[in-house]
Design a protein around this motif. Structure first.
Motif, PDB file in Angstrom:
ATOM      1  N   TRP A   1       0.830  -1.208   0.000  1.00  0.00           N
ATOM      2  CA  TRP A   1       0.000   0.000   0.000  1.00  0.00           C
ATOM      3  C   TRP A   1       0.863   1.256   0.000  1.00  0.00           C
ATOM      4  O   TRP A   1       0.559   2.236  -0.692  1.00  0.00           O
ATOM      5  CB  TRP A   1      -0.915  -0.021   1.220  1.00  0.00           C
ATOM      6  N   ALA A   2       1.953   1.245   0.758  1.00  0.00           N
ATOM      7  CA  ALA A   2       2.814   2.415   0.845  1.00  0.00           C
ATOM      8  C   ALA A   2       3.418   2.782  -0.504  1.00  0.00           C
ATOM      9  O   ALA A   2       3.749   3.951  -0.739  1.00  0.00           O
ATOM     10  CB  ALA A   2       3.933   2.167   1.859  1.00  0.00           C
ATOM     11  N   HIS A   3       3.545   1.809  -1.401  1.00  0.00           N
ATOM     12  CA  HIS A   3       4.134   2.067  -2.720  1.00  0.00           C
ATOM     13  C   HIS A   3       3.090   2.465  -3.762  1.00  0.00           C
ATOM     14  O   HIS A   3       3.435   2.646  -4.936  1.00  0.00           O
ATOM     15  CB  HIS A   3       4.907   0.830  -3.201  1.00  0.00           C
ATOM     16  N   THR A   4       1.835   2.614  -3.365  1.00  0.00           N
ATOM     17  CA  THR A   4       0.789   3.030  -4.303  1.00  0.00           C
ATOM     18  C   THR A   4       0.517   4.526  -4.193  1.00  0.00           C
ATOM     19  O   THR A   4      -0.624   4.963  -4.281  1.00  0.00           O
ATOM     20  CB  THR A   4      -0.509   2.245  -4.050  1.00  0.00           C
ATOM     21  N   GLY A   5       1.574   5.311  -3.999  1.00  0.00           N
ATOM     22  CA  GLY A   5       1.437   6.756  -3.899  1.00  0.00           C
ATOM     23  C   GLY A   5       2.214   7.359  -2.763  1.00  0.00           C
ATOM     24  O   GLY A   5       2.190   8.582  -2.579  1.00  0.00           O
ATOM     25  N   GLY A   6       2.921   6.535  -1.997  1.00  0.00           N
ATOM     26  CA  GLY A   6       3.694   7.031  -0.869  1.00  0.00           C
ATOM     27  C   GLY A   6       5.005   7.679  -1.242  1.00  0.00           C
ATOM     28  O   GLY A   6       5.698   8.204  -0.378  1.00  0.00           O
ATOM     29  N   GLY A   7       5.360   7.657  -2.512  1.00  0.00           N
ATOM     30  CA  GLY A   7       6.571   8.323  -2.970  1.00  0.00           C
ATOM     31  C   GLY A   7       7.796   7.435  -2.945  1.00  0.00           C
ATOM     32  O   GLY A   7       7.880   6.490  -2.151  1.00  0.00           O
ATOM     33  N   GLY A   8       8.743   7.722  -3.826  1.00  0.00           N
ATOM     34  CA  GLY A   8       9.971   6.943  -3.892  1.00  0.00           C
ATOM     35  C   GLY A   8      10.960   7.338  -2.808  1.00  0.00           C
ATOM     36  O   GLY A   8      10.894   8.424  -2.247  1.00  0.00           O
ATOM     37  N   GLY A   9      11.886   6.429  -2.507  1.00  0.00           N
ATOM     38  CA  GLY A   9      12.943   6.736  -1.556  1.00  0.00           C
ATOM     39  C   GLY A   9      12.516   6.779  -0.114  1.00  0.00           C
ATOM     40  O   GLY A   9      13.190   7.390   0.720  1.00  0.00           O
ATOM     41  N   ASN A  10      11.417   6.125   0.237  1.00  0.00           N
ATOM     42  CA  ASN A  10      10.882   6.191   1.594  1.00  0.00           C
ATOM     43  C   ASN A  10      10.998   4.901   2.391  1.00  0.00           C
ATOM     44  O   ASN A  10      11.194   4.946   3.603  1.00  0.00           O
ATOM     45  CB  ASN A  10       9.405   6.593   1.563  1.00  0.00           C
ATOM     46  N   PHE A  11      10.851   3.761   1.738  1.00  0.00           N
ATOM     47  CA  PHE A  11      10.679   2.511   2.479  1.00  0.00           C
ATOM     48  C   PHE A  11      11.713   1.443   2.147  1.00  0.00           C
ATOM     49  O   PHE A  11      11.864   0.485   2.880  1.00  0.00           O
ATOM     50  CB  PHE A  11       9.270   1.944   2.228  1.00  0.00           C
ATOM     51  N   GLY A  12      12.404   1.584   1.037  1.00  0.00           N
ATOM     52  CA  GLY A  12      13.377   0.593   0.622  1.00  0.00           C
ATOM     53  C   GLY A  12      13.713   0.767  -0.845  1.00  0.00           C
ATOM     54  O   GLY A  12      13.308   1.749  -1.481  1.00  0.00           O
ATOM     55  N   VAL A  13      14.449  -0.197  -1.374  1.00  0.00           N
ATOM     56  CA  VAL A  13      14.819  -0.183  -2.788  1.00  0.00           C
ATOM     57  C   VAL A  13      13.969  -1.215  -3.518  1.00  0.00           C
ATOM     58  O   VAL A  13      14.085  -2.420  -3.263  1.00  0.00           O
ATOM     59  CB  VAL A  13      16.315  -0.506  -2.977  1.00  0.00           C
ATOM     60  N   VAL A  14      13.117  -0.756  -4.415  1.00  0.00           N
ATOM     61  CA  VAL A  14      12.258  -1.674  -5.164  1.00  0.00           C
ATOM     62  C   VAL A  14      13.073  -2.330  -6.271  1.00  0.00           C
ATOM     63  O   VAL A  14      13.705  -1.646  -7.085  1.00  0.00           O
ATOM     64  CB  VAL A  14      11.049  -0.941  -5.766  1.00  0.00           C
ATOM     65  N   THR A  15      13.086  -3.643  -6.289  1.00  0.00           N
ATOM     66  CA  THR A  15      13.817  -4.386  -7.321  1.00  0.00           C
ATOM     67  C   THR A  15      12.889  -4.998  -8.358  1.00  0.00           C
ATOM     68  O   THR A  15      13.346  -5.459  -9.402  1.00  0.00           O
ATOM     69  CB  THR A  15      14.656  -5.503  -6.674  1.00  0.00           C
ATOM     70  N   ARG A  16      11.584  -5.004  -8.056  1.00  0.00           N
ATOM     71  CA  ARG A  16      10.633  -5.550  -9.030  1.00  0.00           C
ATOM     72  C   ARG A  16       9.247  -4.992  -8.748  1.00  0.00           C
ATOM     73  O   ARG A  16       8.824  -4.902  -7.605  1.00  0.00           O
ATOM     74  CB  ARG A  16      10.602  -7.079  -8.949  1.00  0.00           C
ATOM     75  N   PHE A  17       8.554  -4.619  -9.828  1.00  0.00           N
ATOM     76  CA  PHE A  17       7.160  -4.219  -9.741  1.00  0.00           C
ATOM     77  C   PHE A  17       6.303  -5.303 -10.380  1.00  0.00           C
ATOM     78  O   PHE A  17       6.609  -5.761 -11.488  1.00  0.00           O
ATOM     79  CB  PHE A  17       6.914  -2.902 -10.483  1.00  0.00           C
ATOM     80  N   LEU A  18       5.244  -5.704  -9.705  1.00  0.00           N
ATOM     81  CA  LEU A  18       4.296  -6.678 -10.246  1.00  0.00           C
ATOM     82  C   LEU A  18       3.022  -5.928 -10.618  1.00  0.00           C
ATOM     83  O   LEU A  18       2.353  -5.359  -9.760  1.00  0.00           O
ATOM     84  CB  LEU A  18       3.987  -7.764  -9.210  1.00  0.00           C
ATOM     85  N   LEU A  19       2.710  -5.908 -11.903  1.00  0.00           N
ATOM     86  CA  LEU A  19       1.578  -5.138 -12.399  1.00  0.00           C
ATOM     87  C   LEU A  19       0.435  -6.044 -12.823  1.00  0.00           C
ATOM     88  O   LEU A  19       0.643  -7.022 -13.557  1.00  0.00           O
ATOM     89  CB  LEU A  19       2.012  -4.262 -13.571  1.00  0.00           C
ATOM     90  N   ARG A  20      -0.778  -5.716 -12.355  1.00  0.00           N
ATOM     91  CA  ARG A  20      -1.973  -6.461 -12.729  1.00  0.00           C
ATOM     92  C   ARG A  20      -3.181  -5.614 -12.367  1.00  0.00           C
ATOM     93  O   ARG A  20      -3.256  -5.080 -11.265  1.00  0.00           O
ATOM     94  CB  ARG A  20      -2.028  -7.797 -11.983  1.00  0.00           C
ATOM     95  N   SER A  21      -4.108  -5.478 -13.296  1.00  0.00           N
ATOM     96  CA  SER A  21      -5.285  -4.651 -13.045  1.00  0.00           C
ATOM     97  C   SER A  21      -6.212  -5.305 -12.037  1.00  0.00           C
ATOM     98  O   SER A  21      -6.219  -6.527 -11.858  1.00  0.00           O
ATOM     99  CB  SER A  21      -6.035  -4.388 -14.357  1.00  0.00           C
ATOM    100  N   ALA A  22      -7.009  -4.456 -11.398  1.00  0.00           N
ATOM    101  CA  ALA A  22      -7.890  -4.934 -10.325  1.00  0.00           C
ATOM    102  C   ALA A  22      -8.915  -5.942 -10.814  1.00  0.00           C
ATOM    103  O   ALA A  22      -9.341  -6.821 -10.052  1.00  0.00           O
ATOM    104  CB  ALA A  22      -8.587  -3.738  -9.679  1.00  0.00           C
ATOM    105  N   ASP A  23      -9.324  -5.853 -12.085  1.00  0.00           N
ATOM    106  CA  ASP A  23     -10.344  -6.766 -12.603  1.00  0.00           C
ATOM    107  C   ASP A  23      -9.748  -8.017 -13.231  1.00  0.00           C
ATOM    108  O   ASP A  23     -10.450  -8.789 -13.881  1.00  0.00           O
ATOM    109  CB  ASP A  23     -11.237  -6.053 -13.619  1.00  0.00           C
ATOM    110  N   SER A  24      -8.447  -8.245 -13.026  1.00  0.00           N
ATOM    111  CA  SER A  24      -7.796  -9.443 -13.558  1.00  0.00           C
ATOM    112  C   SER A  24      -7.411 -10.373 -12.418  1.00  0.00           C
ATOM    113  O   SER A  24      -6.944  -9.934 -11.366  1.00  0.00           O
ATOM    114  CB  SER A  24      -6.535  -9.053 -14.342  1.00  0.00           C
TER     115      SER A  24
END
Length: 377
Positions: free
Chosen positions: A66-89
């Protein structure tokens, strides 16, 4: 497939997605964060030990997702992978995992010579009123993205780029009605370039923001609009954009927001801007280091006067929606430029900030990840 991301070719996905992620298709398909299913993050515990953590919407570690859905970069850690999937999938069919771009778009540019202050106010008033009227989810104009750019030139000029989903059979009629609403009462009449039809990919690649060879020095100040600017605010825009001392690459931009962005419930993601219809940018740009003080001061004074009634910053209220963390502006944390008494994080995160603080304390207890506008413990 696509994601409704931005079009500035120098921007990477890291901070873009974490801040919400906005682009020309967002009025139709929402933010990139609305399609973020999970993140793989390197976090650091209180003892300084690094660990690789998978956080997803359905768990585990839903709070870190949840924190990565608008919480801004550089706040919680280093993201090494994003998993993308729409809510209706449900993820079972990769071909349906993300939205599709329109098969084709109708595109044109409209050039407005700015001759008088009254003409400028009429044009921007028409523009803001139209998108305020058509900002609801599933509006007939959700497939329209038409950023407006006011440039600081000797004569003054304003450019409207139009990208409209060309698939519906009503597309031409909608475009005609839109242009009629924007140009109503504007004199002299604008120059409208010939209409073209092309794929969405080609429109972005060839028409919208081709990458510049050398990027200028930049200072950006941004704000969300919940209501159109008053006539006095528009006159403030005119006065500052006609300042001959900043003639060059500086731009005042309006980027249409709302639509599907506003269909997501407040609190479902960390992104708080779910009731705005427009994003405004004061984009000061210059080439030489000796211009830093002049152009930064120009942008600061412009912004402060535009939001004089709320202490020089867009304090969230019935008219203002705060600002976008992906245009980070340390001036909002500076009492010399933010005299509202409202803390900077209220403009960027609203009521979401306390939850972000709790997540910060859990996943970055030593505040290893910090910057001038980072979430504080």
């Amino acid at each position: 497939m696509t994601v409704p991301a931005g079009i500035c070719k120098g921007v990477g996905v890291g901070g873009h997605i974490c801040g919400g992620g906005y682009g020309p298709l967002s009025r139709r398909h929402g933010l990139v964060a609305d399609h973020l299913y999970g993140v793989e993050v390197v976090t650091v515990d209180a003892a300084g030990r690094a660990a690789l953590v998978l956080a997803t919407k359905d768990g585990p570690h839903e709070d870190l997702w949840w924190a990565h859905t608008g919480g801004g970069g550089g706040n919680f850690g280093v993201v090494t992978r994003f998993l993308l999937r729409s809510a209706d999938s449900d993820g079972s069919d990769p071909h349906l995992a993300l939205p599709r771009p329109p098969a084709n778009v109708l595109s044109t540019r409209v050039l407005f010579p700015i001759t008088t202050e009254d003409s400028f106010v009429r044009l921007l008033g028409n523009y803001l009123a139209f998108f305020h009227q058509h900002s609801e989810p599933d509006d007939a104009y959700a497939g329209l993205y038409a950023p407006l750019s006011v440039r600081t030139t000797a004569l003054g000029s304003t450019e409207l780029l139009v990208l409209l989903d060309g698939d519906p059979r009503e597309a031409h009629d909608r475009l005609k009605a839109f242009l009629a609403a924007i140009t109503d009462g504007v004199f002299p009449p604008p120059l409208i370039e010939p209409l073209v039809r092309m794929s969405y990919f080609d429109a972005v690649e060839r028409i919208y923001y081709p990458k510049a060879a050398n990027s200028p020095r930049v200072k950006i100040k941004a704000a969300y609009l919940r209501r159109p600017y008053s006539a006095e605010q528009l006159r403030t825009c005119y006065r500052h954009m006609m300042d001959v001392s900043v003639i060059g690459e500086s731009v005042l931009e309006f980027l249409p927001f709302g639509g599907a962005v506003n269909a997501v419930a407040l609190g479902a993601t960390a992104m708080p801007a779910r009731d705005s219809f427009m994003q405004m940018l004061i984009h000061a740009a210059w080439r030489r280091p000796d211009g830093d003080e002049h152009f930064v001061t120009w942008a600061r004074r412009f912004y402060a006067e535009l939001y004089a009634e709320t202490g020089g910053v867009p304090v969230p209220n019935e008219r203002n929606g705060g600002s976008y963390i992906n245009y980070p502006d340390p001036d909002l944390a500076d009492p010399n430029w933010n005299t509202s008494g409202v803390p900077w994080h209220a403009c960027y995160y609203g009521a979401q900030y306390q939850r972000l603080q709790r997540i910060k304390a859990t996943w970055d207890p030593g505040t290893v990840f910090r910057h001038r506008l980072s979430v504080q413990p």
